[in-house]
Structure formats: C-alpha cells, structure tokens
Design an enzyme around this catalytic site. Structure first.
Site, PDB file in Angstrom:
ATOM      1  N   ASP A 129     -52.328 -38.156 -30.670  1.00 53.43           N
ATOM      2  CA  ASP A 129     -51.812 -39.511 -30.871  1.00 53.43           C
ATOM      3  C   ASP A 129     -52.386 -40.121 -32.144  1.00 53.43           C
ATOM      4  O   ASP A 129     -51.699 -40.868 -32.855  1.00 53.43           O
ATOM      5  CB  ASP A 129     -52.154 -40.397 -29.664  1.00 53.43           C
ATOM      6  CG  ASP A 129     -51.667 -39.786 -28.365  1.00 53.43           C
ATOM      7  OD1 ASP A 129     -50.622 -39.092 -28.374  1.00 53.43           O
ATOM      8  OD2 ASP A 129     -52.336 -39.977 -27.330  1.00 53.43           O
ATOM      9  N   ARG A 154     -51.330 -41.321 -11.117  1.00 46.73           N
ATOM     10  CA  ARG A 154     -50.408 -42.247 -11.780  1.00 46.73           C
ATOM     11  C   ARG A 154     -49.082 -42.410 -11.045  1.00 46.73           C
ATOM     12  O   ARG A 154     -48.190 -43.090 -11.566  1.00 46.73           O
ATOM     13  CB  ARG A 154     -50.185 -41.790 -13.217  1.00 46.73           C
ATOM     14  CG  ARG A 154     -49.481 -40.453 -13.355  1.00 46.73           C
ATOM     15  CD  ARG A 154     -49.727 -39.761 -14.688  1.00 46.73           C
ATOM     16  NE  ARG A 154     -49.213 -40.488 -15.824  1.00 46.73           N
ATOM     17  CZ  ARG A 154     -49.239 -40.019 -17.083  1.00 46.73           C
ATOM     18  NH1 ARG A 154     -49.746 -38.803 -17.339  1.00 46.73           N
ATOM     19  NH2 ARG A 154     -48.769 -40.729 -18.068  1.00 46.73           N
ATOM     20  N   THR A 176     -56.335 -36.938 -29.700  1.00 46.57           N
ATOM     21  CA  THR A 176     -56.307 -36.425 -31.069  1.00 46.57           C
ATOM     22  C   THR A 176     -54.880 -36.392 -31.609  1.00 46.57           C
ATOM     23  O   THR A 176     -54.615 -36.816 -32.748  1.00 46.57           O
ATOM     24  CB  THR A 176     -56.916 -35.010 -31.107  1.00 46.57           C
ATOM     25  OG1 THR A 176     -58.250 -35.073 -30.613  1.00 46.57           O
ATOM     26  CG2 THR A 176     -56.925 -34.466 -32.523  1.00 46.57           C
TER      27      THR A 176
END
Lengths: 316, 316, 316, 316, 316, 316
Positions: C259, C106, C257
């Site tokens: 979030d 990223r 999970t």
C-alpha cells in the site's frame, strides 16, 4: 583528587520505542548523555577515578543528571543555576534505508554561561587528565572562551589535555568550527578526531595515519588518534603509528560509541600507559556500547577483557 | 468557516508514571495541551465546528501537535516556522500532602513571535466566537500586542470575543498581568475568570457573583463567568446571575479542567444560546475531564448528557 | 475536492509484542490498517490531497479509525452505522523459520452492506483519481456490486480509476476472485498487480513485464504496474516498460508495504506525471514503511527524497 | 567523614503492577530497599551527609544496590563478597479487604557473615550518629554479635547511637527478639519503637508516652520516640514529652514510611537540634514517602517544608 | 469426575489503561472472562474440583481461553470448531461521574451453535452441581434450547442445578428474557438473582427476602440467593432466610464480582453444606475480586479466611 | 497415565528488556524455565501426554510454576514444601560482541531435598518414557541419589529412560560431573549429549558420530543423540547413524533450544517411532523456539510441520 576530569554539557535524551515515530509515540524513554560525561562514565566503570564539571539548572531535570552520573561513580561538581534551561535532545532511531534523526533542543542551556571563575578548576589542575570536546566551544561564545581558558590553564598546570573534535553540523559551520578549534588545538596534548571531521572541518583528506601526522605536526600534540568508523582507528605518536581495527558489533544503539572509545582508551592509558593497550581497550568498549541502550557505556572491565579475548559465549 | 476559532500556544506535556518522580522515571508519557487548543478540542468533540490558529516549528514535535488536534476534529491553520522552539512542560502528579508540580520549558517558543499579519485572521472575522486566554499575552510582548489586535479586530468584525484570565504566576507578576489585561478586557464580550485570579491579579475579594458584576460594569462584558473550583461557577449577565455547582469527580488528572469547562460552555452556548444550559454543560464536561488522562477532554455529548442526567452506572 | 479518493474497509490490528504469542501475550498494541486507507495516508503525508470513504460502526472502535486517519490529514467521509461490526485482525509477527500469521475477524463488518447510494460518491466524481483494491469486492456480494458501480461511474465521470488486485486467500478462492475481478478490470485505468497474484488468480506465469503487457491488452488499462517483491516492479504503458528495483530495507513490520508503494506512486504521479518518478517514489516509500511499526507509512517527502538520494546517515 | 552512618541489609524488591498478582504478573518492577539505607537516603536528600556500610555480592544485583544509593548521595562503603546471596523480597500490594503481602527471600544474604573486622568501622567512630535497626541482629547470629559490637564501640567513641526496634515476625519470634534486643538497648542513645512492637516484643501495653518513659528508664536512652501509626509519634526526653500527629496522606506505597520518619527526624535533628522540629520533619517526610513508589523517600527539603507549611496546591 | 461443572461462553476482554480511552489507547490488556468460567475458576482456586464445558474456535484466541482456565485448575472439555468467532468485549473503566462502558463483539461466537449432542454432558450427569447463567440462553435460540436440555437432564440425573439470572440488557429485552427464563427456572435447584434483575425482568419489587420467597414458591427452588449489591445478599430456603452483608472493598476492577460470589458460595457449600458459611465465603470472595484486575477471582482460601476473620494488615 | 514423565527443577527467570542491563533495568519480565519442564511443555504442545514431577515451595512463586506448566497441558504432580526456596535465575541477553549472562540464585531450592519416597514415582513406572537431565544430580547430593534411584527403578519397570547430559559449569566441576554421571549412564536408554559437553566432561574429542558410538558402547545406550549446535545432530543406534542438520533461525531468545529439541524428538518418537522423523521434528522445534521469548517452546504441530516443509511465508 580524580585522575580524569571532564567538562561539558550533558542533556536529557528522549527516544521513542523502536519502530515508532516522534510524531506519534505516546511514551519517550529518558536517558542522560553528553560527550564529556559519557567519557567520564566509561572511564569510571572501567576503574578510573573521574569527575565531571558542569553547570545545571536546579530542577528535577538538572538534578537527574547529577544523580545519574553519580550512580556510575562519577564525582560531580556542579554550578547550580536558576537561569537557563536544561538541554534536551530527541533521538529517532532509524533502520536502513531510513537514517536516524536527532533533534536538539539545547539553546540557552545553563552551561552556555559557564565561566572559569565559577567552575571547580582546582579539580582540573590536580588531575592527571582533563577532557573536553569540540561540542563545548560550539555552544556559546562564553563557552568558547571558557574552553580555551580551561585547556590553557590545565596544560600550564601539568595536566594532560585531551580533546575530541566531535564536529556537529547542527551547532556550527565548518568555517566557524575551524577558526575556533584552531585556536584551541595548540593547548591539546592528546587529540581524537574522526577522519570525517578532519576532512569536513580542516580539509584534511589524506589517509588516517597521514592525517594524524599532519595534526601532530601542525599543533604539537603528543598523541593523535584518528578514528574512521568501521575501519577502526590509528594512533600517531612520536614513536610511530599504531593501528586498531574495530570489533564487530550488533548495534542496538549507536549513540555514544565514540565517547565510549575515548573513555575506554583513557581508562586503560591512565592505568597502563600503553598506546596499543589503550586503543584495543577503547575499541572493545566502543563495540560493547553499541549493544546497549542509552548514551552511556554501562560496561565492566571483565566484559572489555572478554571482547579483547574473543570470548562472547553464553555460559548457562 | 468555523463557529469557534481559538488562538494560543500549545505545548507537549511530559508526565512520569503515577508514584514516580521526574528525577528518576525512565519513561515519560507525551500529551498535547494548551488552554486554547483544549477549549477547541472540547468544543469540537461536543459538536462544535472549531479551528485553532497558532505558530509552530516545522519538526516532528510541532507536527505532532497539529496532527493530534486534527484527530479531534479541530481545523488547524498553522504558521510554520524554522525559528523558535516547541514549548514543553513537565507535570509531576502529586497526592496529598504532596502538591502536583509543573515545570515550564516554553521560553522562545515559535508562537512568541506571531503577528496578526501572518495569522489566518480571516477565520476569526468569519467566526461566531473567538477565544484566547491570559496565557497568550503573558508569553511575549509581541504576543501581548497580537492578542490586543486580534481581540479588537474580532470585536469590530462582529465576532463574539471570549477570554479566560488564566493567570499563571510562573509567567508574569500580578502587577504586569493587571496592566496588560486591563488594556485587553474592554475588547472582551464573554469573560471567564477564576475567583482566585480575580483576587490575585485584580484585587477583587468580593463574593463570586459580586466579582462578576464588578467586571461586567468595569469592562462592559456581556457575560462574566466566575469559577470558584469545587464550589462551581456563577454567570453574570444583564438578565441577572445564574449559579452552577460543580459535579463530584474522581480525579485522575486535573490538568485542563478549566478549559474543559469553557469548551463545554461554548459548545452548548453556540448550539442553544442558554446560559443555564451552557453552565451545566461546562460543569459536566469539566467533571468528565478530571476522570481522564491528558489535557484534552476526550468526551462525547452522550457522556455529558449522562452526567447531567445523573446516570453513571455500568451497563454490562 | 480531493485529488485522490479511496474506498474500502479499514480494520483495527492487534499485535502481541515481538517474540510473544497471541496465545499468551498480556497486551496487544492497536493499529489501524486497510489497503485503501493506507494508500490515502501515504499519499496524504507525501503531499497529496486525499479522502477516504467508508462505512463504520458508531462506537469508539469506529470513531478511532476516523480520528486516526484524520490525524494523518486524510479527509474522511463516513457512513455511520448502528448495524454490523468493526472488523479487526490479529497479526503475530514471525521470524525465520516461523512465518508471520494473520487472523481475520472481519465478518459482518459495517462496510459489507455499503451501497453507492449512501456513499459520498460526489467526492469520487470530482477527484483526479479513485482507488480501491481487490479486497473490497471480496468482502460481500453487496460490496462486489458497489465496487463495480463506483469504478464504472468514476471512469464515466473522467476520474482516473486505480486498482490493486491484492488477492487474499483467506477471503475468497482464486476462481471466485478471477470471475469477479474480470468483471471489474475493464473499468480500471491504472492496475497494480503482484506477480504472485497474477499467477494465482489469473494463471499468468510470464515474466513481470510480459504479464503487464498481457493485462494491458486484455483489459485496456493505461498503466499496469507489476510488483515482484524484493525484485522490484515494472510499469507497462503505451510508451513501453519501466523497471524499478526495490530498495534494501531492514524490516520492522512488513504489513502495508504494498500500500505504501501505491500511495507513494500516486502522490508523485499526481504531482509530477512521470512514470519513472512515481515508481521510484513508490519504491522508496515502501522501503521506509518496512522500517516502521503499523500499517501506515508515517513518512515525509524529505525522507523519501533521502532514500532516493541514497542519504541515510545519522547527523548528530 | 559523614554525619550519619548506617549499617544493615538492603534488598531488591520485586513488585507486580497494581491489581495484579505475583502468581500471574508478567513483569515485576525493581526497587531497592532496606531500613538502614532508606534512612540514609532520606537523610541525604534532606541535606545530611550520610554513609551506608554493608556487605554485598559482587554481581549486577549487588552493584545495583550500591549504584542506586550512590545516586541519592549516600556514600557507600561495601565489603564485596563472592559468597552468599543478594537478598530479595516480593511485595504484593493489597487493597481493602485484601492485605498487602511480603515474601522474603533473604536467607544466606552476603551480609549475614559480616563482622566488625571487615567493615569500615572508622566511619562510624568519626560520625555524629550511627544508625541500625532490629532487623540487622535478626538476620544471623554473626550479625547479632556484629550489631552489639558496632553499637558498643560507637557509643564508646562518642558517636550517638540510634536504633529502631523494627520487629519482623517473619525473621524471629518475640521471645528471641526480646532476649537479643535487651542486650543491645543499653548501648542505644536514641530509640525508635513502634507502640505495636513495644507490646509484641517487650509486653509494654501502656500509652505511648508512658512506654517511652519506661524504655528510657530501663535502658538509659537519651531520647525515645514511640510511633503509633496514624496517631503520630511521641518523643520522651529528660525535658519531657513532645507529641507529633501524623500528616494525612494518600498512600501509593506504604513501604518505608517508618524509615522516612527516622531519616527526616535525624536530618533535622543533626541540623537544628530541636526535638519538636525533628518530629515534625520526620512526620512530613513519612507522609511524603507514602505518596511515592518504592522504599526510598525521594523527597526534597522544599517539599518537606511545604507539607509542614500546609501548602500542597498545584501551581501551574 | 468434577464436583462442579459449568457451561457457558467465555470471551476475551480488552481493556485500555486507567484514564485512557478506547478511542485513543495504544495498548489493550487481554483478560479472559465469562460468567460460567469465572465461577469455575473461583471455585477451583478455593479447593473445588471443577470443569467447564464450552465450544471454541480452534485458533490462538480460542486456545488461549482453554489454557488460561487450565492454569487455574479448571478441567476444560471443549468442542473445537472451525466455524464461528471468538467473542470479545471491550471494557472502558469509568470513574465518577463517568460510568464504565462495555462494548460486546460476541455475535456469532462458536458457542452459539452448541448442542447437547456434542457437549460432554456425561460430566454434568456425574457431577454434584451444574451451573450456568441467564447469559447463555440469551446468546442464540440454539443455546436457549441447549440450556433447557442441560438443566433438565442434569436435574433428572440427580445433579444439583444452579443458575444465576445475570440479565444483560445488551443481549435481550426484559420480555424475551422473562419468557425464556420462566421456562428454565422450574429445572433450577439453586437460584441466584440480583434484586435489580428480579425487578427488571420479573417485575418483582418486594424486599430481597420476600423476592427470594416468591421465586422459591413460584418455581420450586431449594435455595434462592437474592443479591443487592453493596447491601449484601439474602438466602431463602425451607429453613428460613439468612442475611449476609457485603464486605467493604477498594475497587480496582468490578467485573466478575457476582461470579466470584457464586464461585465462593458453591466452593464452600459443596465442602461444608452450610448456607451461612457459603454466603459468608461468597461475600468475602466477591470483595477480594474487586481488588484485583480481570474477570477472574485469583484468590486463595487463606485470603478468604482472612477477610472473614477481619485480618487485612500488612505483615512485613 | 502419561506417556512421558519428567523430573527436575524449574526456576523463575528474570530478564531485563533488550539493550538494558540487570544493574539498571527498572522492570524484569518473568518466565518459567527448567530443562525437564521445558521438555514436557514442548512434548505436550506437540501432542504428547506428559507429566512433570518436582518439589516446590507453597508460595505464589511455587504456585506460579505449577499453573504455568498446567496451562501448557502438562500434568503436574508436586511435593509442596514449607522449607527451601524457589530457585530463580537472571538472564541478561547479549549481542555480539557481548555474551549473554546467566546468574543463578537457586541454592537451597525446595527440590534439593526431594527423595524418591515422596515423589509420585508410580507415574514414572506407568509411563512409556522417563526424562531427566544432568542438571538434577548436580543440585545436591540428595538429588544425585534420587536421580540414580529414579533412573534405575524406571528402567527396571520397563520405562524407557531418557537423559540429557546438560553440563552446567556453574553447578559443578567436570571431574565431579563425570564421576556422578558415570554412575547414572548405565541406567540410561536414550542419551542426549552436546559434543561440547562430551569433550568437557568426558574428554571425548572425536567427531560427533564417533562420540555417539563411544557412549553407546561404554554405557549400553539404545540411542545416543550427539548435538553440535549450528551443525545439527547425529543419532547413533544399533541400526547405524542418522544425521540431521539444524534449521536456520532468527534468534530472539536462545534459552531452551536444546530442551525444545529433546521435547520435539520425544513427542515424535513416541508417536511414530522413527529416528529420522524424531530428529527432524526435534530440529524444527528447536529452530522455532529460538524465535520466541522465554524458555518454553510455545509451538504447534502445524508450525513444526511448516518448518519441515519449508513453508514460512506470511499469508495475509
């Protein structure tokens, strides 16, 4: 002619991959399933000589059903129709705490207009056993009448009639189901009923064996098999009650477990005649089914025997 | 509010893998398609501000359609229904000499009961353009009435009405189609009609340009676009006729080609107002669609421009 | 305008099939995930009116993210960039005793240069809630500044600010995280923090409720929700502490999970205002997420209600 | 009893995805194919009442073959064996200029020990037609003897004997083939021979019609059909010669084209008795087969009629 | 030591299924490709003893590349890095009139910092041939320097230097490319250049043979091979010019065609020393590559010989 | 030369998808497996320098095996054969109460004729360790002789000989196995034997440690490792016995677990020389293997260390 003849609706089942949702999955797997054909397939694979009667649309969808059952050794005797639809259902597998979901799209299926006059009823009369389930009369008024006629005529012809209550809340209410089924049950020799359905539809809340006894007394069945899921099943006959625990199973796909139980039971009962053996055979077939994708119990006699014998090891 | 509003049925499409048959394929891919939503998607991807009105069942199948169109930038304004079905169709791709086959299973779709009163007609009145096709009135008598009302009211509200004849022989006969459509066409400002449909339904056998002129005179359309497959299209307006050849295309999936043409035409026409430019844009969008799986033209303005500019090389 | 606006990075996730390795798998499935968009999706599906702000590259990869979130009903307001990359991550699912692995790719994502001036901050000011997480300031110095500005301005505009610590050891060290986050937390009204992160980053080793109280006192939050995995969560407010156990779940995919918990919490809190109800809703949403592939909680209010109500049976 | 009985080996076929190599593909698709069962399947789907005799190992591989053929309506009468193997072959599809490749792994297949005594020869005697091909005697000396006996006895019983030369260079040399086949051909009533095989095995280099005449005179056949690929086929009978061009086809999978030709020919010939009609039917069936994956011609009478009628358009 | 050593970047390639778009495809296939490793793989499979030098990140992505090339018989000598990324690219296959698209995501790949000091240059000095392409110096200034050093040192060590111009407009401008490459070409013994690149980068617009002569004279190459796509290639040496037409090919995947040409050329040239033979071998390898998925030419000497011999028939 | 050389048969493994049956699955995944190559792969990935000797058919199937092992860093030294077959096996994964099934199709594999004269025995003589298993001598009389010769010569050359009993009931009877193996065991320095095999083949029913002691005394081994499944393993040496429990594992695919244990053991034993460390390493490698599809333990030293260290958490 066949030992076992069944009659009912068979649908296509569309299932998204595990962990995916119907709303978003880009591919659906196709299976073929219906209570009565599932029973015929299980019995056929376990050595029974079986036939399935139904009414289908003459399209690739309908022909797929005929061919799929034929591949499993079931004789199919179909009324081909240009009217009506091929019923389908969608199965979205769950996982704790998310329940599995079923979406029916079976309205106006070709079978909903099936009458005794067009069906191959001579096969029923000539068979040892005739099987259908409570799903069939729930599908249309015509089918409720047809089911009643088929069961009555079969019994009159000396064919043992076998019926599984198979209550489906998405098809009818408990009240309507009770009324219709109450009219059919006197024509039933061998009854399968889930304890849950006995309570929901018939208000029977006793222990399974007592429920079996109640049905036997009320409707005059020869055999009543009450199933209660993970707890197993109990068969009630004139000779008394026989208990059968369920076998543990790692569940890949639960659909069709009850049909596998009936198919295994009947295959063994027709071959050997023992209630104990049939219950054990049915329970083993049901456990094997749970380890396999799809509605049909694609099992073998050797596998059923291995489950009963407790032998499930890998031999390399 | 949106520049372009469309109204019609959108179905799920189930397709077996290439070279496989519906009778035997174990997996079906799922697409979303309908003439009117296809037009909205193409126009939206090409820069148009579009909305799609419809009526859907409130199940994962119906919600899938809303979400799929929403992902392409189409505003969806849906009447959610607990009655009726989600229409589906099966597409079995062919290859010379085997024709492609389509099997509809769209009877009793939720939209068949849609009335103007429940639809978001204010969106139509506020839009530049309203589009629907000849499939919509073919689906039910209610929808024939609804279509007539929507077209009439839109025109009255000053919204340009656009209509594609889209004759489907599996939905109605040429005679019934002609009767119904003849009542609708006076409310249509911009007409799209395939030369084949002009002949089958309206008995128009002249050359495409003459057919366009005939429709224009008979029903008072501002623009008539007559498409004739590989030969391209011709637009007839007060200012005369404009010809547009089709672009060559390597066909992966032909479904939705005509809708891509209309969507591309309208996106460009709404943006620039030129008939020539709109025809070229529509033809390029249609050619691109043929290279892509599914009913929707998942294309970009840059790709359309590249086709028009003749630039289709790989840049690595 | 939306009730809930979130801001953060969303990546593509590439995952090999179960049991296969990144080193050898021939196909990777593609998902879309990011803490802040996951929260927006969960809240949107559960009835919230949500928006997501971000900066993306104008390629099919960036557009995919916008379209995927749009399909779930999230309003997207994107700064399109010709610079920077689309961040991706690789997820290799484990199984005892092999841990799952995550490989980030990223660096230099387009969002790392996002400034308040280019973002649609008016949406934040007009919303009820603004949410971002500790991942955002970890991505670049620019983003650390942007996060501080957005939180501060939101709070000044009367928008409730919500923040999840979400410490990621692959992005920054505990020391740097603590320093940066300490500067942000005074602008946070509602804080979510995992007990593990409270210890790793802030050195808080007390019991969850006490940790919540410490944060509340130190930074002046209105609500602090301390999550501790399988043990559930506790919310600390002026009115005291509320405990919520986790629901048992069969885990298909654990990513997202936390979030889902936040998204469920906020959807319910915005709708009903009860801490108890929001905690329960969040816990149920989190449990459902674990049964589904992908980072997003593709759930429905009915499913959340079924989990809370303890109803997870198959109805056929 | 069946109109058409065939006897021969059927293999499993393993095929990598298009564009992939056997050396590296991670998945192989599974098909079922054998000249004689392919003929039976084509004839069965086109309305013929057919049966297939063979010897198979009693494993899931052998049972798969029986079930797959049963699904296509072929009656299977199998000698189940605990000895020998299930033959398989690998097909690597090519594309210009790379030829397709076939790798046989069929040594010691169960059928190689099949004798007339164990086979259901009563089915042959009672049938209208008996079909086998030159592959069968190539597989083992036992099978060469068995083939001779079956053909001789069938002819003696009044059953029309049909034989396709089907020379396979990977199974035997032209010299051995010629010697063995020369002994069988006097027992053959209807002969199919590719022009290429006529040259390779029998040294016949004349034009197809002349070759047909030569075979007819040498071996006393009633009908000789000489096929010459894209150029079509010619049938030579007492009444003279009939030419049939091949239909153009977009080839997805060429395997089984010749068998489809024979199956289509026989289905029509048994039903109508016309050589012209049978040739046309065979050519259309062969063309359709090329558009479908797998060895079997999964076609319908309506599709064959459409090809003959030149109707291959999409009807939507 | 190896006959042929190559140096360059190898990427992962992610490709959606045919007919699907990067924006929407749910699965991407993974391939491994890079000009210099593609050449090594082709040469290795065709009998050459080859090695590939590079710098990779020590993650499953980097290790995948090493293992994939190792599987094809290429000796890999890798500098493992904890810094930098694994370059990837996305390939979206087109179809007329939609061009194929390539999206690079290769910025900051580990190789961009590779220096001669860390690379296994002894392998180059000991080899017959050293190959790299114009992609390598385009990736970073460091790599431009490294490429110059490697080519110069190789030539000094008596290793034949081979270079393919391989201009990529997404990596650098024609001007920068010309400047950098002009500095490298004097160190090149054998040059491959596409006629298109000769024009774009060097402004050479003459006929291919003349272009080859010009390069030869300008930079002192021993051999210049000018390729011009479907028209074939021409090699210019002291002994004159040799023309080689391209073989027709059904294209499944065009990526890597040029590398296959070079790999085939070098394998044959190293083995036999004939320019004519090498050109023919290269052209056949290139044609075979087009029929196969992925960047690598997974071919065999027998297949190349069959193409040259014109034998591409199916032998069953 | 390599530290560890192994010799044995490697097969292709064909596996239907989970929940599907060999009888009906339309696709089979392809893996490569064999006890001796599995050991070599595990040891190679864990840092060992390994080679594998065998005899293969020169087809894509045989070449696939060589390439797959080469990709894992194993040096392959193959006798290429034009005779014999490539052995395959079918694995049908089970689930309680249905056992997994294995179907061998390995008769007449090329390796069954392998003799010491054609194998690269110099690699064995130069290695630290030579490994083969009881499967090899079970495959043919030739291989029984070859195995005896290789073990004897290796021991004479000072190479440590390692042997795993690996009894396979589908290959030979306990009596024949005992007779053959009894002749080989005196040439074995390090023996691995499952407690189950010790009982079945050698009638040893004592506790594992005692069984190890018995073998050690009878055949003069230096080390005997007795494995007893979920209970772990015990190593018996002159210095006494060392116990090692098994690590818990979520099983995705159990095949190759024992080979992973041996490979891990040997990699560590060759590197460090400690029995305790080798046992622990082997047990961790075996547990990791169970979480991965396929026969090969595609693991890394870091993963083995994490299992030993008890660290299996997800780090995001």
């Amino acid at each position: 002619m066949s030992e076992l003849v069944t009659f009912g609706e068979t649908m296509l089942r569309y299932t998204p991959p595990p962990g995916e949702r119907l709303e978003t999955a880009d591919d659906l797997s196709v299976d073929v399933g219906g209570a009565e054909s599932n029973v015929a397939v299980a019995a056929s694979r376990l050595g029974g000589d079986t036939a399935w009667l139904s009414k289908l649309v003459d399209t690739p969808l309908g022909r797929r059903i005929k061919r799929t059952l034929g591949a499993q050794g079931v004789t199919t005797d179909i009324v081909w129709s240009d009217e009506g639809r091929q019923g389908v259902y969608y199965f979205e597998p769950g996982g704790e705490p998310r329940g599995s979901d079923v979406y029916y799209d079976r309205t106006d299926a070709a079978i909903t207009t099936a009458t005794p006059a067009e069906l191959a009823t001579r096969r029923i009369d000539a068979a040892n056993c005739f099987y259908t389930s409570g799903i069939t009369p729930a599908l249309s008024e015509t089918l409720a009448d047809t089911t009643a006629t088929l069961l009555g005529n079969a019994q009159a012809a000396g064919t043992t009639t076998v019926f599984d209550v198979n209550y489906r809340s998405k098809l009818w209410s408990p009240e309507v189901a009770r009324e219709t089924l109450s009219g059919l049950l006197p024509s039933v020799d061998v009854l399968f009923v889930a304890a849950r359905d006995a309570e929901t539809v018939f208000g029977r809340t006793a222990a399974p064996q007592a429920v079996g006894q109640e049905f036997k007394e009320t409707y005059g069945h020869d055999i009543v098999v009450v199933t209660h899921g993970e707890h197993g099943a109990v068969a009630v006959t004139e000779a008394g009650a026989v208990e059968q625990p369920a076998f543990d199973a790692e569940t890949i796909d639960p659909v069709g477990t009850g049909d596998a139980f009936v198919g295994g039971f009947l295959a063994q009962y027709l071959a050997e005649g023992s209630i104990e053996g049939a219950l054990e055979y049915g329970a083993a077939t049901a456990a094997l089914k749970r380890t396999l994708d799809g509605d049909m119990a694609l099992v073998s006699p050797a596998e059923v025997a291995a489950v009963i014998g407790g032998d499930n090891g890998l031999t390399r």
